[in-house]
Design a protein around this motif. Sequence first.
Motif, PDB file in Angstrom:
ATOM      1  N   GLY A  92      25.415  52.831  53.937  1.00 26.35           N
ATOM      2  CA  GLY A  92      26.309  52.779  52.785  1.00 26.35           C
ATOM      3  C   GLY A  92      25.547  52.780  51.485  1.00 26.35           C
ATOM      4  N   VAL A  93      26.138  52.129  50.475  1.00 32.79           N
ATOM      5  CA  VAL A  93      25.595  52.109  49.119  1.00 32.79           C
ATOM      6  C   VAL A  93      25.463  50.664  48.661  1.00 32.79           C
ATOM      7  CG1 VAL A  93      26.022  52.806  46.725  1.00 32.79           C
ATOM      8  CG2 VAL A  93      26.667  54.317  48.599  1.00 32.79           C
ATOM      9  N   VAL A  94      24.346  50.343  48.008  1.00 30.29           N
ATOM     10  CA  VAL A  94      24.157  49.008  47.457  1.00 30.29           C
ATOM     11  C   VAL A  94      25.147  48.826  46.307  1.00 30.29           C
ATOM     12  CG1 VAL A  94      22.564  47.435  46.293  1.00 30.29           C
ATOM     13  CG2 VAL A  94      21.730  48.932  48.129  1.00 30.29           C
ATOM     14  N   SER A  95      25.925  47.756  46.403  1.00 30.58           N
ATOM     15  CA  SER A  95      26.949  47.473  45.400  1.00 30.58           C
ATOM     16  C   SER A  95      26.344  46.812  44.173  1.00 30.58           C
ATOM     17  CB  SER A  95      28.019  46.557  45.994  1.00 30.58           C
ATOM     18  OG  SER A  95      29.001  46.256  45.038  1.00 30.58           O
ATOM     19  N   GLU A  96      26.876  47.167  43.018  1.00 29.69           N
ATOM     20  CA  GLU A  96      26.390  46.597  41.758  1.00 29.69           C
ATOM     21  C   GLU A  96      26.999  45.223  41.496  1.00 29.69           C
ATOM     22  OE1 GLU A  96      25.780  48.151  37.228  1.00 29.69           O
ATOM     23  OE2 GLU A  96      27.486  48.907  38.331  1.00 29.69           O
ATOM     24  N   ASN A  97      28.283  45.086  41.741  1.00 30.30           N
ATOM     25  CA  ASN A  97      28.986  43.848  41.442  1.00 30.30           C
ATOM     26  C   ASN A  97      30.197  43.736  42.361  1.00 30.30           C
ATOM     27  OD1 ASN A  97      29.783  41.501  40.181  1.00 30.30           O
ATOM     28  ND2 ASN A  97      30.799  42.549  38.495  1.00 30.30           N
ATOM     29  N   PRO A  98      29.985  43.352  43.627  1.00 26.35           N
ATOM     30  CA  PRO A  98      31.090  43.356  44.590  1.00 26.35           C
ATOM     31  C   PRO A  98      32.215  42.402  44.210  1.00 26.35           C
ATOM     32  CG  PRO A  98      29.041  42.569  45.597  1.00 26.35           C
ATOM     33  CD  PRO A  98      28.739  42.890  44.190  1.00 26.35           C
ATOM     34  N   GLY A  99      33.448  42.829  44.501  1.00 25.42           N
ATOM     35  CA  GLY A  99      34.595  41.965  44.302  1.00 25.42           C
ATOM     36  C   GLY A  99      34.644  40.873  45.346  1.00 25.42           C
ATOM     37  N   PHE A 100      34.271  41.201  46.579  1.00 24.02           N
ATOM     38  CA  PHE A 100      34.216  40.245  47.681  1.00 24.02           C
ATOM     39  C   PHE A 100      32.904  40.457  48.418  1.00 24.02           C
ATOM     40  CE2 PHE A 100      38.747  40.890  47.038  1.00 24.02           C
ATOM     41  CZ  PHE A 100      39.192  39.581  46.945  1.00 24.02           C
ATOM     42  N   ILE A 101      32.269  39.364  48.832  1.00 22.36           N
ATOM     43  CA  ILE A 101      30.989  39.441  49.530  1.00 22.36           C
ATOM     44  C   ILE A 101      31.106  38.741  50.870  1.00 22.36           C
ATOM     45  CG2 ILE A 101      28.545  38.854  49.492  1.00 22.36           C
ATOM     46  CD1 ILE A 101      28.794  38.702  46.427  1.00 22.36           C
ATOM     47  N   LEU A 102      30.720  39.433  51.934  1.00 22.73           N
ATOM     48  CA  LEU A 102      30.654  38.849  53.270  1.00 22.73           C
ATOM     49  C   LEU A 102      29.193  38.605  53.588  1.00 22.73           C
ATOM     50  CD1 LEU A 102      33.036  41.354  55.092  1.00 22.73           C
ATOM     51  CD2 LEU A 102      33.638  39.153  54.083  1.00 22.73           C
ATOM     52  N   GLY A 103      28.907  37.578  54.292  1.00 23.80           N
ATOM     53  CA  GLY A 103      27.536  37.350  54.728  1.00 23.80           C
ATOM     54  C   GLY A 103      26.979  36.053  54.246  1.00 23.80           C
ATOM     55  N   GLY A 104      26.744  35.904  52.990  1.00 18.73           N
ATOM     56  CA  GLY A 104      26.184  34.655  52.493  1.00 18.73           C
ATOM     57  C   GLY A 104      24.780  34.854  51.995  1.00 18.73           C
ATOM     58  N   TYR A 105      23.919  33.900  52.295  1.00 19.32           N
ATOM     59  CA  TYR A 105      22.562  33.955  51.775  1.00 19.32           C
ATOM     60  C   TYR A 105      21.572  33.531  52.837  1.00 19.32           C
ATOM     61  CZ  TYR A 105      23.384  28.964  51.222  1.00 19.32           C
ATOM     62  OH  TYR A 105      23.674  27.659  51.456  1.00 19.32           O
ATOM     63  N   ASP A 106      20.321  33.715  52.536  1.00 19.31           N
ATOM     64  CA  ASP A 106      19.236  33.379  53.449  1.00 19.31           C
ATOM     65  C   ASP A 106      19.003  31.868  53.416  1.00 19.31           C
ATOM     66  OD1 ASP A 106      16.958  33.219  54.958  1.00 19.31           O
ATOM     67  OD2 ASP A 106      15.741  34.468  53.643  1.00 19.31           O
ATOM     68  N   THR A 107      19.307  31.185  54.504  1.00 21.09           N
ATOM     69  CA  THR A 107      19.123  29.735  54.538  1.00 21.09           C
ATOM     70  C   THR A 107      17.653  29.363  54.400  1.00 21.09           C
ATOM     71  OG1 THR A 107      19.089  29.807  56.948  1.00 21.09           O
ATOM     72  CG2 THR A 107      21.187  29.272  55.895  1.00 21.09           C
TER      73      THR A 107
END
Length: 181
Positions: A92-107
């Motif tokens: 896909g394409v790297v989003s600039e400013n997503p409206g919704f984000i799935l996943g989270g962050y690196d613990t």
Amino acid sequence: TSTTSTYKLYIDAGGAANAGLGVNGFIRSTGFIAGTTTLDLAETFPLNPNCAQSGNCPVAGDVVCVATIGEGAQSAFVIEKCSVASADNILGVVSENPGFILGGYDTNDALRGADPGLYPSEFRPVAMAGRVPVNVSIANGHISQGDLLTSSDLPGIAVKSTEPGRVIGVALESFSASAPG
């Protein structure tokens, strides 16, 4: 328009850079949840850790592909700029400013004492659905509104799809400039 009095719960985070609400668990809605600023749904994906050394880390608008690093039980999937025309592993394409984000962050960021954000430097939000700006080239001809887009041999750049194969989406605008944009 809405005012703060129309909400049962209102959180003013003071700007888009601040987290407005954090939930450790899940959110259940019997109505709907609406993003109000942008029009895409993105999922965070880990970067190839070697991209910083090569100066080739994907940025917003870049077309990315899935890659595997390591071997056997130590292997992991990562994303990197696509650099093959009509790549089978296009994501896909790297989003600039997503409206919704799935996943989270690196613990691991939290364990290292770093400030974990929604997608720290080791991750990128990749649009799964919606509208996002895409870096394009006319290497396969001028792009017209409605043309299908795919990866090219220019790292991270999309082109008009001219043959059957994987695509990332449909062009919503025409493009005919000679330099990628």
